[in-house]
Design a protein around this motif. Sequence first.
Motif, PDB file in Angstrom:
ATOM      1  N   ARG A 182       0.832  -1.202   0.000  1.00 26.58           N
ATOM      2  CA  ARG A 182       0.000   0.000   0.000  1.00 26.58           C
ATOM      3  C   ARG A 182       0.872   1.259   0.000  1.00 26.58           C
ATOM      4  NH1 ARG A 182      -5.290   0.731   2.067  1.00 26.58           N
ATOM      5  NH2 ARG A 182      -5.238  -1.430   2.793  1.00 26.58           N
ATOM      6  N   THR A 183       2.008   1.202   0.724  1.00 28.00           N
ATOM      7  CA  THR A 183       2.888   2.368   0.840  1.00 28.00           C
ATOM      8  C   THR A 183       4.058   2.330  -0.153  1.00 28.00           C
ATOM      9  OG1 THR A 183       4.143   1.241   2.591  1.00 28.00           O
ATOM     10  CG2 THR A 183       2.326   2.655   3.281  1.00 28.00           C
ATOM     11  N   LYS A 184       4.074   1.310  -1.024  1.00 31.90           N
ATOM     12  CA  LYS A 184       5.153   1.134  -2.016  1.00 31.90           C
ATOM     13  C   LYS A 184       6.529   1.014  -1.354  1.00 31.90           C
ATOM     14  CE  LYS A 184       2.755   3.705  -5.673  1.00 31.90           C
ATOM     15  NZ  LYS A 184       2.872   4.825  -6.639  1.00 31.90           N
ATOM     16  N   ASN A 185       6.558   0.421  -0.175  1.00 29.67           N
ATOM     17  CA  ASN A 185       7.824   0.219   0.535  1.00 29.67           C
ATOM     18  C   ASN A 185       8.476  -1.049  -0.009  1.00 29.67           C
ATOM     19  OD1 ASN A 185       9.932  -0.117   2.324  1.00 29.67           O
ATOM     20  ND2 ASN A 185       8.709   0.307   4.148  1.00 29.67           N
ATOM     21  N   LEU A 186       9.107  -0.916  -1.186  1.00 31.58           N
ATOM     22  CA  LEU A 186       9.642  -2.088  -1.876  1.00 31.58           C
ATOM     23  C   LEU A 186      10.800  -2.731  -1.123  1.00 31.58           C
ATOM     24  CD1 LEU A 186       9.575  -0.920  -5.603  1.00 31.58           C
ATOM     25  CD2 LEU A 186       7.886  -2.262  -4.356  1.00 31.58           C
ATOM     26  N   LYS A 187      11.604  -1.920  -0.454  1.00 30.30           N
ATOM     27  CA  LYS A 187      12.739  -2.478   0.281  1.00 30.30           C
ATOM     28  C   LYS A 187      12.266  -3.421   1.371  1.00 30.30           C
ATOM     29  CE  LYS A 187      16.865  -1.195   2.906  1.00 30.30           C
ATOM     30  NZ  LYS A 187      17.694  -0.060   3.438  1.00 30.30           N
ATOM     31  N   ALA A 188      11.303  -2.956   2.173  1.00 32.09           N
ATOM     32  CA  ALA A 188      10.774  -3.804   3.249  1.00 32.09           C
ATOM     33  C   ALA A 188       9.993  -4.984   2.678  1.00 32.09           C
ATOM     34  CB  ALA A 188       9.880  -2.977   4.172  1.00 32.09           C
TER      35      ALA A 188
END
Length: 417
Positions: A199-205
């Motif tokens: 949802r937050t586009k936190n691709l690293k996590a």
Amino acid sequence: FIDNTAEKVKEASYFYDFYIDGDYEVTDSLITLNTYIRKAKNAKVIMEKTFKGNDILDLIDDATVFITQSLDSDEFNNPSYLDLPIKEITSSNLKALEYFRYGDYENAVKEDSTFALAYLFDGRRNVIYSRSKTQEQSLADKAYEYRQRMPLQRQSEALVLRYLAYDKFEEAEKLVKIQLEVDPTSDIYNNTLKNIYGRTKNLKAYTQMAMDAWDNQKDRESGLSMIEAGLIQEEYDAVINQIDAFSLLQPNDDVLFAFKLMPELLKGDIEAARETHERIKLLYPDLQNKTRVYDSVLAYLEENPAEGEDLQKFEGEYRSESSEQTFTFWPKGNTVLKYTSGQRIRVLIRAGDHRLVSGHPLIEATQNYDFLWDDKGQYYGVKFDQIQADVTDTFWYWKQDETIKKAESLLQQRQLD
């Protein structure tokens, strides 16, 4: 259901040493339940036990005790939760359980209005398919109200669902991480965290979580997540090497090889991708309806290599015309990523100037996205095809802008003017 031995062995032998099956018969009112623990490699029975009685739920509980006491594994000998009777954590109403088993949660709670797991599962499904925010909150409230009728780990799920239903994502993330410290292999909590990161586009996590899950326990779900994460990170050779390594352990495998298709396409190895694709079609002719989208991909990429050009035009959020579900597209490298509200991130590949494709034909539907444009060349909608082996379902999604989002927010606040 898998009801033949060959498929059971094939499915279990990738990651497990054993699998469990059984059979039953009913004579007058007496139920006989036979339970077998088998070796995953050859289906040989290594332990078996027969249970007889008049109450099927009690017999299932007895069989569960037999299984957990018989298998020598950390999962069973050091459980992270209590093994409670079925009646205590679900329902004693057999009709409600029948509805529940087949996913008809609405009728399950009509039969048993305190069936907490049915509320929880229905609420979770509502999150995944974004059917209705109001309904999502109502189901979450019911699951939370009756949470004492659930196992301890499910009670935490009910609270997570409630946080998500009321858009308290920070609280949901914190609680999920606490639960994953106790049970790091939980599909539910891992998928929930992936939903929050997507949802937050936190691709690293998002990708790191998938890699950690694979390192922690190698099974089907963590393997699929590892492949997905590798594609997002554009580590195509690493994904292919992992698939090849597992294929060596399964010399007669006719499934694993197919997962190389997407990384081969994205790295631009059209010859290898075509060979993989043709092998899929040869081994699975009944899946022609699903595999044909990759005919289009191969034809397009032969003339237009995947180099990340002209992908910015796909960026945007599109909302379903029949539900509250949204697709969010954005470019990354030489591909396009898509987050589906309440679900996960997918890697898409071009099959035309205004067309994207995704999905693995052997394990799921394939997806086709045809973008619609106006006389200025701007995209305003997507025709989305969900392609199964024998049917194609078409849905329409319309692009949202800030004025539409603001109008919706005001509507929810009942500011109708």
